[in-house]
Design a protein around this motif. Structure first.
Motif, PDB file in Angstrom:
ATOM      1  N   SER A 155      -7.708   6.637  -7.317  1.00 18.62           N
ATOM      2  CA  SER A 155      -6.431   7.206  -6.846  1.00 18.62           C
ATOM      3  C   SER A 155      -5.549   6.104  -6.256  1.00 18.62           C
ATOM      4  O   SER A 155      -4.315   6.173  -6.341  1.00 18.62           O
ATOM      5  CB  SER A 155      -6.658   8.333  -5.837  1.00 18.62           C
ATOM      6  N   THR A 156      -6.177   5.083  -5.690  1.00 16.13           N
ATOM      7  CA  THR A 156      -5.410   3.933  -5.191  1.00 16.13           C
ATOM      8  C   THR A 156      -4.697   3.255  -6.364  1.00 16.13           C
ATOM      9  O   THR A 156      -3.520   2.898  -6.282  1.00 16.13           O
ATOM     10  CB  THR A 156      -6.358   2.911  -4.507  1.00 16.13           C
ATOM     11  N   TRP A 157      -5.441   3.106  -7.450  1.00 22.49           N
ATOM     12  CA  TRP A 157      -4.872   2.447  -8.637  1.00 22.49           C
ATOM     13  C   TRP A 157      -3.711   3.282  -9.217  1.00 22.49           C
ATOM     14  O   TRP A 157      -2.682   2.745  -9.598  1.00 22.49           O
ATOM     15  CB  TRP A 157      -5.970   2.199  -9.678  1.00 22.49           C
ATOM     16  N   ARG A 158      -3.884   4.620  -9.240  1.00 23.43           N
ATOM     17  CA  ARG A 158      -2.789   5.481  -9.731  1.00 23.43           C
ATOM     18  C   ARG A 158      -1.545   5.287  -8.880  1.00 23.43           C
ATOM     19  O   ARG A 158      -0.417   5.286  -9.380  1.00 23.43           O
ATOM     20  CB  ARG A 158      -3.177   6.956  -9.658  1.00 23.43           C
ATOM     21  N   THR A 159      -1.748   5.124  -7.563  1.00 24.95           N
ATOM     22  CA  THR A 159      -0.610   4.944  -6.663  1.00 24.95           C
ATOM     23  C   THR A 159       0.099   3.625  -6.979  1.00 24.95           C
ATOM     24  O   THR A 159       1.330   3.575  -7.043  1.00 24.95           O
ATOM     25  CB  THR A 159      -1.078   4.969  -5.185  1.00 24.95           C
ATOM     26  N   LEU A 160      -0.662   2.563  -7.202  1.00 21.99           N
ATOM     27  CA  LEU A 160      -0.028   1.289  -7.554  1.00 21.99           C
ATOM     28  C   LEU A 160       0.744   1.416  -8.869  1.00 21.99           C
ATOM     29  O   LEU A 160       1.846   0.879  -9.005  1.00 21.99           O
ATOM     30  CB  LEU A 160      -1.054   0.155  -7.653  1.00 21.99           C
ATOM     31  N   ALA A 161       0.170   2.141  -9.822  1.00 27.12           N
ATOM     32  CA  ALA A 161       0.860   2.310 -11.113  1.00 27.12           C
ATOM     33  C   ALA A 161       2.222   2.978 -10.913  1.00 27.12           C
ATOM     34  O   ALA A 161       3.185   2.667 -11.626  1.00 27.12           O
ATOM     35  CB  ALA A 161      -0.013   3.119 -12.066  1.00 27.12           C
ATOM     36  N   SER A 162       2.306   3.864  -9.919  1.00 26.05           N
ATOM     37  CA  SER A 162       3.593   4.549  -9.683  1.00 26.05           C
ATOM     38  C   SER A 162       4.661   3.577  -9.175  1.00 26.05           C
ATOM     39  O   SER A 162       5.850   3.823  -9.340  1.00 26.05           O
ATOM     40  CB  SER A 162       3.406   5.718  -8.693  1.00 26.05           C
ATOM     41  N   PHE A 163       4.251   2.451  -8.581  1.00 27.49           N
ATOM     42  CA  PHE A 163       5.229   1.462  -8.102  1.00 27.49           C
ATOM     43  C   PHE A 163       5.927   0.759  -9.276  1.00 27.49           C
ATOM     44  O   PHE A 163       7.055   0.278  -9.132  1.00 27.49           O
ATOM     45  CB  PHE A 163       4.579   0.407  -7.199  1.00 27.49           C
ATOM     46  N   VAL A 164       5.237   0.676 -10.399  1.00 28.39           N
ATOM     47  CA  VAL A 164       5.875   0.114 -11.600  1.00 28.39           C
ATOM     48  C   VAL A 164       6.824   1.154 -12.182  1.00 28.39           C
ATOM     49  O   VAL A 164       7.959   0.840 -12.557  1.00 28.39           O
ATOM     50  CB  VAL A 164       4.821  -0.309 -12.651  1.00 28.39           C
ATOM     51  N   GLU A 165       6.348   2.410 -12.204  1.00 33.24           N
ATOM     52  CA  GLU A 165       7.198   3.473 -12.772  1.00 33.24           C
ATOM     53  C   GLU A 165       8.508   3.602 -12.015  1.00 33.24           C
ATOM     54  O   GLU A 165       9.568   3.823 -12.618  1.00 33.24           O
ATOM     55  CB  GLU A 165       6.452   4.814 -12.747  1.00 33.24           C
ATOM     56  N   ASP A 166       8.468   3.455 -10.682  1.00 30.54           N
ATOM     57  CA  ASP A 166       9.727   3.621  -9.934  1.00 30.54           C
ATOM     58  C   ASP A 166      10.475   2.299  -9.743  1.00 30.54           C
ATOM     59  O   ASP A 166      11.489   2.248  -9.049  1.00 30.54           O
ATOM     60  CB  ASP A 166       9.500   4.350  -8.601  1.00 30.54           C
ATOM     61  N   GLY A 167       9.960   1.222 -10.344  1.00 31.56           N
ATOM     62  CA  GLY A 167      10.713  -0.039 -10.375  1.00 31.56           C
ATOM     63  C   GLY A 167      10.542  -0.939  -9.163  1.00 31.56           C
ATOM     64  O   GLY A 167      11.135  -2.011  -9.099  1.00 31.56           O
ATOM     65  N   ARG A 168       9.688  -0.542  -8.201  1.00 32.04           N
ATOM     66  CA  ARG A 168       9.537  -1.408  -7.026  1.00 32.04           C
ATOM     67  C   ARG A 168       8.561  -2.565  -7.257  1.00 32.04           C
ATOM     68  O   ARG A 168       8.513  -3.507  -6.463  1.00 32.04           O
ATOM     69  CB  ARG A 168       9.095  -0.583  -5.812  1.00 32.04           C
ATOM     70  N   ALA A 169       7.764  -2.486  -8.319  1.00 36.77           N
ATOM     71  CA  ALA A 169       6.900  -3.605  -8.714  1.00 36.77           C
ATOM     72  C   ALA A 169       7.121  -3.859 -10.198  1.00 36.77           C
ATOM     73  O   ALA A 169       7.173  -2.914 -10.985  1.00 36.77           O
ATOM     74  CB  ALA A 169       5.433  -3.269  -8.464  1.00 36.77           C
ATOM     75  N   ALA A 170       7.257  -5.135 -10.566  1.00 42.41           N
ATOM     76  CA  ALA A 170       7.374  -5.441 -11.995  1.00 42.41           C
ATOM     77  C   ALA A 170       6.019  -5.224 -12.665  1.00 42.41           C
ATOM     78  O   ALA A 170       5.948  -4.719 -13.782  1.00 42.41           O
ATOM     79  CB  ALA A 170       7.855  -6.877 -12.180  1.00 42.41           C
ATOM     80  N   SER A 171       4.950  -5.600 -11.959  1.00 46.75           N
ATOM     81  CA  SER A 171       3.600  -5.477 -12.515  1.00 46.75           C
ATOM     82  C   SER A 171       2.621  -5.131 -11.400  1.00 46.75           C
ATOM     83  O   SER A 171       2.867  -5.463 -10.238  1.00 46.75           O
ATOM     84  CB  SER A 171       3.140  -6.807 -13.123  1.00 46.75           C
ATOM     85  N   VAL A 172       1.514  -4.518 -11.779  1.00 44.10           N
ATOM     86  CA  VAL A 172       0.444  -4.279 -10.802  1.00 44.10           C
ATOM     87  C   VAL A 172      -0.900  -4.698 -11.398  1.00 44.10           C
ATOM     88  O   VAL A 172      -1.071  -4.709 -12.619  1.00 44.10           O
ATOM     89  CB  VAL A 172       0.374  -2.806 -10.315  1.00 44.10           C
ATOM     90  N   GLY A 173      -1.804  -5.044 -10.492  1.00 46.23           N
ATOM     91  CA  GLY A 173      -3.110  -5.491 -10.935  1.00 46.23           C
ATOM     92  C   GLY A 173      -4.132  -5.270  -9.841  1.00 46.23           C
ATOM     93  O   GLY A 173      -3.888  -4.547  -8.873  1.00 46.23           O
ATOM     94  N   VAL A 174      -5.266  -5.933 -10.019  1.00 43.45           N
ATOM     95  CA  VAL A 174      -6.365  -5.753  -9.081  1.00 43.45           C
ATOM     96  C   VAL A 174      -6.914  -7.123  -8.686  1.00 43.45           C
ATOM     97  O   VAL A 174      -6.572  -8.147  -9.287  1.00 43.45           O
ATOM     98  CB  VAL A 174      -7.484  -4.882  -9.694  1.00 43.45           C
ATOM     99  N   SER A 175      -7.747  -7.102  -7.667  1.00 40.14           N
ATOM    100  CA  SER A 175      -8.397  -8.336  -7.220  1.00 40.14           C
ATOM    101  C   SER A 175      -9.837  -7.999  -6.854  1.00 40.14           C
ATOM    102  O   SER A 175     -10.094  -6.927  -6.289  1.00 40.14           O
ATOM    103  CB  SER A 175      -7.638  -8.902  -6.014  1.00 40.14           C
ATOM    104  N   ASN A 176     -10.723  -8.898  -7.194  1.00 36.26           N
ATOM    105  CA  ASN A 176     -12.144  -8.738  -6.849  1.00 36.26           C
ATOM    106  C   ASN A 176     -12.771  -7.524  -7.527  1.00 36.26           C
ATOM    107  O   ASN A 176     -13.723  -6.932  -7.006  1.00 36.26           O
ATOM    108  CB  ASN A 176     -12.313  -8.667  -5.325  1.00 36.26           C
ATOM    109  N   PHE A 177     -12.248  -7.132  -8.682  1.00 32.68           N
ATOM    110  CA  PHE A 177     -12.843  -6.021  -9.427  1.00 32.68           C
ATOM    111  C   PHE A 177     -13.943  -6.558 -10.336  1.00 32.68           C
ATOM    112  O   PHE A 177     -13.733  -7.462 -11.132  1.00 32.68           O
ATOM    113  CB  PHE A 177     -11.775  -5.269 -10.237  1.00 32.68           C
ATOM    114  N   GLN A 178     -15.117  -5.984 -10.202  1.00 32.70           N
ATOM    115  CA  GLN A 178     -16.234  -6.306 -11.089  1.00 32.70           C
ATOM    116  C   GLN A 178     -16.004  -5.567 -12.412  1.00 32.70           C
ATOM    117  O   GLN A 178     -15.205  -4.624 -12.471  1.00 32.70           O
ATOM    118  CB  GLN A 178     -17.550  -5.832 -10.450  1.00 32.70           C
TER     119      GLN A 178
END
Ligand code: NAD
Length: 281
Positions: free
Chosen positions: A121-144
């Motif tokens: 659900s955290t990842w879905r929330t980050l994806a919404s930041f791209v949809e609304d234009g506040r982030a050009a891209s989203v990703g993750v860190s330390n994901f196995q």
């Protein structure tokens, strides 16, 4: 000196070399970022956890460069994985950096033993930041690999980047391979293992043969492997040294020798993402 760019799967591009500001005290950060921009760095890697986003923003404004010329990354702090918290934390990051839109925003750690194991659900929330234009891209860190597979399976949204620990003593091949399978670019954090690889005999030998420093050889090894790096230093001489890695190359044999320094799990300088559960007070 032209820094190569890496094309990400969403069509955006990122400079392959940037400047990291982890462990730079807030009082020193604006000066350090100003110096880095003067040296020529056009990619800054910060995080809410580093406590210096405001000072990064200060330096960016003072430099007065066109917004599109500097690539800025920040990360969601560990205490804010619940969707409402993530939304508030992201808005605070934009405010602190003084930006309307960030180039890249990452989930800093998956924290699989927290939040009932729900980083989806955290990842879905980050994806919404791209949809609304506040982030050009989203990703993750330390994901196995399993964490990456899970968010892709459950959301269909593929991160552009996975920022993980990689250096000659911890080459993290399984994660790099999983990233590559998904078309996810790898960012290598602690690219010189916070200095631990600088006296290595193999790096020293290659440095002597190429007329470069061991730091430059290690950074060039990452570049040859296609990873993105952002070494940290508050010393302008070292900032220049770390930036000056595009006028030489390493042979395939040298790349293989450096990759052969891998110590597996014992080579990590940081925590294991499967068990790391720290939430700052
Ligand atoms: P690093 O590998 O960049 O090493 C930094 C250390 O090496 C500093 O102490 C510096 O004084 C020294 N150094 C730098 N250049 C040198 C040179 N040319 N010669 C000699 N010594 C030199 O370590 P780092 O800061 O941990 O990692 C780089 C960046 O990666 C961070 O600033 C941060 O942006 C990011 N990072 C992300 C995570 C994450 O969980 N996502 C974790 C750690 C770091």
């Amino acid at each position: 000196m032209t820094v190569p760019t890496i094309k990400l799967h969403d069509g955006t591009s990122i400079p392959q070399l940037g400047f990291g500001v982890y462990q730079i005290r807030p009082a020193e950060t604006a000066e350090a970022v100003t110096q880095a921009l003067e040296v020529g760095y056009r990619h800054i890697d910060t995080a809410e956890m580093y406590g210096n986003e405001k000072e990064v923003g200060e330096a960016l404004r003072a430099a007065g460069l066109p917004r599109e010329e500097v690539y800025v990354t920040s990360k969601l702090n560990n205490g804010f994985h619940r969707p409402d918290d993530a939304e508030r934390a992201f808005e605070q990051t934009l405010t602190d950096l003084g930006l309307d839109r960030i180039d890249l925003f990452l989930i800093h750690w998956p924290l699989p033993t927290r939040y009932d194991g729900d980083f989806v659900s955290t990842w879905r929330t980050l994806a919404s930041f791209v949809e609304d234009g506040r982030a050009a891209s989203v990703g993750v860190s330390n994901f196995q690999p399993a964490h990456l597979q899970r968010i892709v399976d459950e959301t269909g949204v593929v991160p552009v980047i996975n920022q993980v620990e990689v250096h000659p003593y911890f080459t993290n091949e399984a994660v790099r391979a999983a990233n590559a399978r998904h078309g996810v670019a790898t960012e290598a954090w602690s690219p010189i293992a916070q200095g631990a690889v600088l006296d290595d005999a193999v790096l020293t030998e290659i440095a002597e043969a190429t007329g470069k420093s061991t730091a430059q050889v290690a950074l060039r090894w990452h570049v040859e492997r296609g990873d993105i790096v952002f070494p940290k230093s508050v010393n302008p001489g070292r900032m220049k040294e770390n930036f000056d890695i595009f006028d030489f190359s390493l042979s395939d044999d040298d790349v293989a020798r450096i990759s052969g320094l891998d110590r597996g799990e014992a080579g990590r300088t940081g925590p294991n993402p499967d068990t790391f559960d720290w939430i700052p007070a």
